[in-house]
Structures are given as structure tokens and as C-alpha cells.
Design a protein around this motif. Sequence first.
Motif, PDB file in Angstrom:
ATOM      1  N   SER A   1      73.659  -8.020 171.357  1.00  0.00           N
ATOM      2  CA  SER A   1      73.751  -6.791 171.685  1.00  0.00           C
ATOM      3  C   SER A   1      74.730  -6.149 172.408  1.00  0.00           C
TER       4      SER A   1
ATOM      5  N   GLU B   1      77.657  -5.844 170.270  1.00  0.00           N
ATOM      6  CA  GLU B   1      77.548  -4.554 169.354  1.00  0.00           C
ATOM      7  C   GLU B   1      77.925  -3.515 170.166  1.00  0.00           C
ATOM      8  N   ARG B   2      77.435  -3.444 171.218  1.00  0.00           N
ATOM      9  CA  ARG B   2      77.817  -2.346 172.382  1.00  0.00           C
ATOM     10  C   ARG B   2      79.086  -2.127 172.684  1.00  0.00           C
TER      11      ARG B   2
ATOM     12  N   TYR C   1      81.924  -2.968 170.668  1.00  0.00           N
ATOM     13  CA  TYR C   1      82.423  -2.488 169.343  1.00  0.00           C
ATOM     14  C   TYR C   1      82.098  -0.894 169.312  1.00  0.00           C
ATOM     15  N   LYS C   2      81.000  -0.466 169.558  1.00  0.00           N
ATOM     16  CA  LYS C   2      80.754   0.889 169.610  1.00  0.00           C
ATOM     17  C   LYS C   2      81.407   1.705 170.423  1.00  0.00           C
TER      18      LYS C   2
ATOM     19  N   ARG D   1      82.352   1.762 165.842  1.00  0.00           N
ATOM     20  CA  ARG D   1      82.029   1.101 164.611  1.00  0.00           C
ATOM     21  C   ARG D   1      81.169  -0.247 165.089  1.00  0.00           C
ATOM     22  N   ASP D   2      80.492  -0.796 164.154  1.00  0.00           N
ATOM     23  CA  ASP D   2      79.729  -1.975 164.292  1.00  0.00           C
ATOM     24  C   ASP D   2      80.625  -3.080 163.932  1.00  0.00           C
TER      25      ASP D   2
END
Length: 488
Positions: free
Chosen positions: A435, A438-439, A441-442, A447-448
Motif C-alpha cells: 500500500s 501504491e501511495r 506512485y500516486k 498513477r498506479d
Amino acid sequence: RLVDAFLASPKHAEKWSRVWLDIARYAEDQAHKVGSNDSLTYPNAYHYRDWVINAIANDLPYNQFIQRQLAADLIIPEDKQEHIALGFLGLGPKYYRRNSPEVMADEWEDRVDTVSRGLLGLTVACARCHDHKYDPIPTADYYALAGVFASTEMFNRPLNQAVAKQGKGQAKKPEDAYHLVRDGKPIDLNVMIRGDATKKGELAPRRFLTALSEEPIFFKNGSGRSDLADAITAKSNPLTARVLVNRVWEQLLGHALVGTPSNFGALGEQPTHPDLLDDLSVRFMNHGWSWKWLQREIVLSSTYGQSSNIESKKLSIDPDNRLLSRMPRRRLSVEAYRDAILSVSGHLNSAIGGNSMQPDKPDESRRTLYSQISRMNLNPMLARFDFPDPNAHSAMRFETTTPLQKLFLLNSEFMVFQANTLATRLKQYGGSTHSKIERAYKLVFSRDPSATEISLAEEFLEHANVKVGSRENDNSAAWAQYAQALLI
């Protein structure tokens, strides 16, 4: 609604202010210094920068924007605060031996060059020594404009009435002054034969360029700065609006309609879409010379809304994208890149205006627009990432790829500090490693991550067993290295 929100944002004004400051060759000192002599520096130059930001934020019509920077003291003499706009001329290069004719001739050339290339897209300074080889600009035209600046003097106006003054009401110390200009003794220059200040030719009365005048437009009011401002911004002058429209298009679309934004002459590139340039220019003037109207018109167009994806059919027809068959992919400027790093690390200070700072200081969090700009020692971070030379007008940014850029990103205290700050932000987010990735990259890329990117990150972070003090298997350093890799 989104476009209108962006246009209303103070950040919009900050972004576009930097575009103008390149044109104005904004700087806070000179390219030379004798010992500890600071008399030719501009420690309060930031007041002009702040004026530009406020003018763009308030959508000051472009014709007035020009007029005030050339002659605010003559057009609105009672509004002293608006006179700060005169920094456009007042922050230009100054040289020692300022009573020497040769030295002053060099200063006048800077003013002619900045005004003519910056506002009119014409290389008038090429006519200093001889008639222009390619454009209809005789040497007499150059000296007719130079006479305006020969009739103008640099003026360090005191910041307030307590400030110590010297002769002619100037502040004694540059740090106690606004850096402006004012009218001196009106004078017409003789043509300097082959540019030699000691060899005088015919007298060249102060007037506007003959190629842009149906009848001679002579400058009779004082230095002629207000007359010059009126001539440049006259609706009958075909160049001023076209030059600005072309610059705005280049900023928004990545490629200018005229590929030489400061040279619309014979040696400049022909416009790729001449009818489009003319149409936008006329409508720009008819809509009150509004920067924001022009930008709104462009960004709501289908051209601006195109994808940057490359289609084989379009590529075969338009390989260089001169016909605007796709949105070009672009690198960030050094200002946008540094600001983006500060933003994703959670460290960006959005305060507007004020004193200058050094952008490569690790804990400096103000926007890059507020960097100190030196003509003598340009900040290394700015210099490495294609910031223009502030000694002269800059037509556009150039892009380079060098080993020094990579070394800065890998080893500089600034990048290491920001990477650690981002790593801390990710760890505070909580949750699993997955997670957090993912955070990241955002935050950084909006983006994901792909499955491969997640896998590589997890493998790196899980196998980075680092000893910190007495603790084993602390992966704080690994997270910082990972964050730095994403920022790079």
C-alpha cells in the motif's frame, strides 16, 4: 470550471511570471564586481518580481503591462507603487566606468535588444554597427531607439523617507532602494560609425522603427519612453500581440508557431500556422489584451486536448509534429521539477512574494521562482538544469542531458533531504509495504504502479537489511533510497 480555477490561482501567476522574467533578463547583480564594491547590485530586485506576479494575477492587460514597465512614472506619476514596474529597465546590466561613451553605448544596446527582441520579435541590436543585413532596419533606427535610453538614467529610489540620500535624491546604498529608471536630459544620438562611440555620423532623432511606421513617429515627450510604449502597443503595430501569442502558445503546446520566438525577421522561422497566429492575435487584442482570455482560449481547444500517444499514420504524415498532430511530450523546467519534488515530499511552502533564496539549500521549501538570480555566479542547481543566462534576454529554454545533472540528483544534499522527507511521509501513511508503494506512485506520478513496478519495489525493500545503530533489519535507509529513485 477547472480551467477557470487554475487561472484564478496565485500559482498560475507565479508560473507565468517566470516566463516573463526570462524575457526581461531579470537578475539581482552584475556579471562583474570590483573587490567589495556592491554599488551596482540590486538587493531589492524582488520588488519588481512581486510586481510582475501581481500584475499577471490581476490580468493586467498586456498593452498596459508593457506601458508600465517602460514608462509608469510618466503615464501614472502619482502612483508610486506602480513605478516598481520600471525594474524592467532598471534591473538591466550596469558597467563600471559609467561615464565612458563606450560603456554607456553597451548599456544602451542591452536596452534596445531586450525591448526589440522581447516585445517586437526583431533583432534591432544587429543594426548597431551597420544596416541590418536581412531586415529593413537601418543603423539610424537603432540609434533612434538608443537615444531613448541615452535620455534615461538609472535611479535608486529610496525605499522610504528615512533612508539616507545622496545627489539627485538617490539612496546611498542599493539595499535601501527600489531599482528603477527616470528621465534624464533628452538627447538625440549620432550614428556611431561601425559602432565606434568616438566616430560620429548623422544625427538620428528619437523615433519608432521606420518599418513599423507609415509616417515617422518621432518621440518628443521627455526621454521618449512613453511615446515608445504607445508605439509598441498600438493596435496598428502587427508584431506586439503576435509575439506574445506565440510565446503563450509555445508554453502551452510545447512548440511555438514561430520557432524563433524572439526573431520574426527574415532569418527567423516562418510560422507553421500563419492564419492561426493572426486570428489569435487579433482576437487577443479585441478581448482587451487579456493573458487569461488567451490561455483559456488555447487550453479549451481540441488541439490542446489531444493525446500525446503516437499513432503510426499521423507519425508518417507529421514526423516532427510541426502540424500539431499530437500533444508533444515535454520535460519539466527546473522550477517545475524542484517545486514538484517539494510538493510530493510535503515540504512546499506556498507563500507568495518576498526576498530571494538559494534553491539548493536542503531545507529551503519556497517555490523555485523565488531563487536568487546572479549574473556573476548563477546558482549551481539552476545552471545545471538549463536555466537561461540572466545577462541577456532569453528567447526560450534549451534542454540538455549531462552527467552533472545525474550526479546532482544522486548526491546533492537537497535531493537526499527531500528523499528522506518523502520516505518519512510514506512510512507515516501506514499500511503494508504494498500500500505504501501504491501511495508513492500516486503522490509522485499521479498513477498506479504496474505489477512489475510493485514487484521490483517489494524485492528491493524486503531484502535491504541495513544496520542502524544497534538495530538490525531497519529499512529506513532503503525507503529513503527508494524514494530518491522515484524522485529522480
